[in-house]
Design a protein around this motif. Sequence first.
Motif, PDB file in Angstrom:
ATOM      1  N   SER A 172     -37.940  22.958   1.336  1.00  0.00           N
ATOM      2  CA  SER A 172     -38.104  21.557   2.089  1.00  0.00           C
ATOM      3  C   SER A 172     -39.510  21.406   1.742  1.00  0.00           C
ATOM      4  O   SER A 172     -40.619  21.563   0.736  1.00  0.00           O
ATOM      5  CB  SER A 172     -38.498  22.198   3.501  1.00  0.00           C
ATOM      6  OG  SER A 172     -38.479  21.015   4.435  1.00  0.00           O
ATOM      7  N   ASP A 173     -39.861  19.985   1.769  1.00  0.00           N
ATOM      8  CA  ASP A 173     -41.399  19.145   1.529  1.00  0.00           C
ATOM      9  C   ASP A 173     -42.232  19.846   2.970  1.00  0.00           C
ATOM     10  O   ASP A 173     -41.497  20.189   3.862  1.00  0.00           O
ATOM     11  CB  ASP A 173     -41.186  18.278   0.557  1.00  0.00           C
ATOM     12  CG  ASP A 173     -40.065  17.060   1.664  1.00  0.00           C
ATOM     13  OD1 ASP A 173     -40.632  17.587   3.055  1.00  0.00           O
ATOM     14  OD2 ASP A 173     -40.128  15.911   1.922  1.00  0.00           O
ATOM     15  N   VAL A 232     -41.352  21.318   8.966  1.00  0.00           N
ATOM     16  CA  VAL A 232     -40.569  22.281   8.515  1.00  0.00           C
ATOM     17  C   VAL A 232     -39.376  23.236   9.772  1.00  0.00           C
ATOM     18  O   VAL A 232     -39.169  23.626   9.174  1.00  0.00           O
ATOM     19  CB  VAL A 232     -41.568  23.063   7.274  1.00  0.00           C
ATOM     20  CG1 VAL A 232     -40.075  24.388   6.404  1.00  0.00           C
ATOM     21  CG2 VAL A 232     -42.080  22.171   6.747  1.00  0.00           C
ATOM     22  N   GLY A 245     -40.358  18.344   5.872  1.00  0.00           N
ATOM     23  CA  GLY A 245     -39.415  18.926   6.717  1.00  0.00           C
ATOM     24  C   GLY A 245     -37.894  18.480   6.049  1.00  0.00           C
ATOM     25  O   GLY A 245     -36.915  18.508   6.106  1.00  0.00           O
ATOM     26  N   ASN A 246     -38.460  17.950   4.595  1.00  0.00           N
ATOM     27  CA  ASN A 246     -37.010  17.433   4.459  1.00  0.00           C
ATOM     28  C   ASN A 246     -36.444  18.274   3.485  1.00  0.00           C
ATOM     29  O   ASN A 246     -37.268  19.420   2.815  1.00  0.00           O
ATOM     30  CB  ASN A 246     -37.312  15.357   4.030  1.00  0.00           C
ATOM     31  CG  ASN A 246     -38.086  14.244   4.475  1.00  0.00           C
ATOM     32  OD1 ASN A 246     -37.308  14.510   5.379  1.00  0.00           O
ATOM     33  ND2 ASN A 246     -38.859  14.065   3.840  1.00  0.00           N
ATOM     34  N   LEU A 247     -34.967  18.445   3.679  1.00  0.00           N
ATOM     35  CA  LEU A 247     -34.358  19.565   2.623  1.00  0.00           C
ATOM     36  C   LEU A 247     -34.271  19.536   1.287  1.00  0.00           C
ATOM     37  O   LEU A 247     -34.031  17.748   1.512  1.00  0.00           O
ATOM     38  CB  LEU A 247     -32.955  20.307   3.116  1.00  0.00           C
ATOM     39  CG  LEU A 247     -33.482  21.077   4.576  1.00  0.00           C
ATOM     40  CD1 LEU A 247     -31.944  21.031   5.054  1.00  0.00           C
ATOM     41  CD2 LEU A 247     -33.800  22.111   5.173  1.00  0.00           C
ATOM     42  N   THR A 278     -37.029  21.506  11.661  1.00  0.00           N
ATOM     43  CA  THR A 278     -36.438  20.781  10.328  1.00  0.00           C
ATOM     44  C   THR A 278     -35.097  22.088  10.494  1.00  0.00           C
ATOM     45  O   THR A 278     -33.889  22.294  10.517  1.00  0.00           O
ATOM     46  CB  THR A 278     -36.446  20.778   9.069  1.00  0.00           C
ATOM     47  OG1 THR A 278     -37.094  19.279   9.363  1.00  0.00           O
ATOM     48  CG2 THR A 278     -35.619  20.582   7.915  1.00  0.00           C
TER      49      THR A 278
END
Length: 98
Positions: free
Chosen positions: A89-90, A50, A93-95, A53
């Motif tokens: 974010s998950d 996170v 680190g995906n938005l 990202t």
Amino acid sequence: MKKLILSVAIVLGGLSANATTVAITESTVKVVSVQDEYVEISADALPAEVKATLEKSFPDAKLEKAYKNEKDVYKLEIVHSDKKYTIFSDALGNLIKK
């Protein structure tokens, strides 16, 4: 001819009798909204993915506050170019768009 008129009168009378027995029903719709509750966490508690990202997507941003819910979704309040943003974010680190 009298029989025909009498038959029509009986049929129409029977149809109008059925038309008057309409049952009225009420339907109720309940709306339940569930909100994910976020708990404030420190910046050190953020996963490395996170943080990476955040640094990659917003290089000059300053992290104001970080929150986490039970589904491991992170809510990040940042300041970038004198504007405040809230991003999600998950844990990988995906938005996430919300």
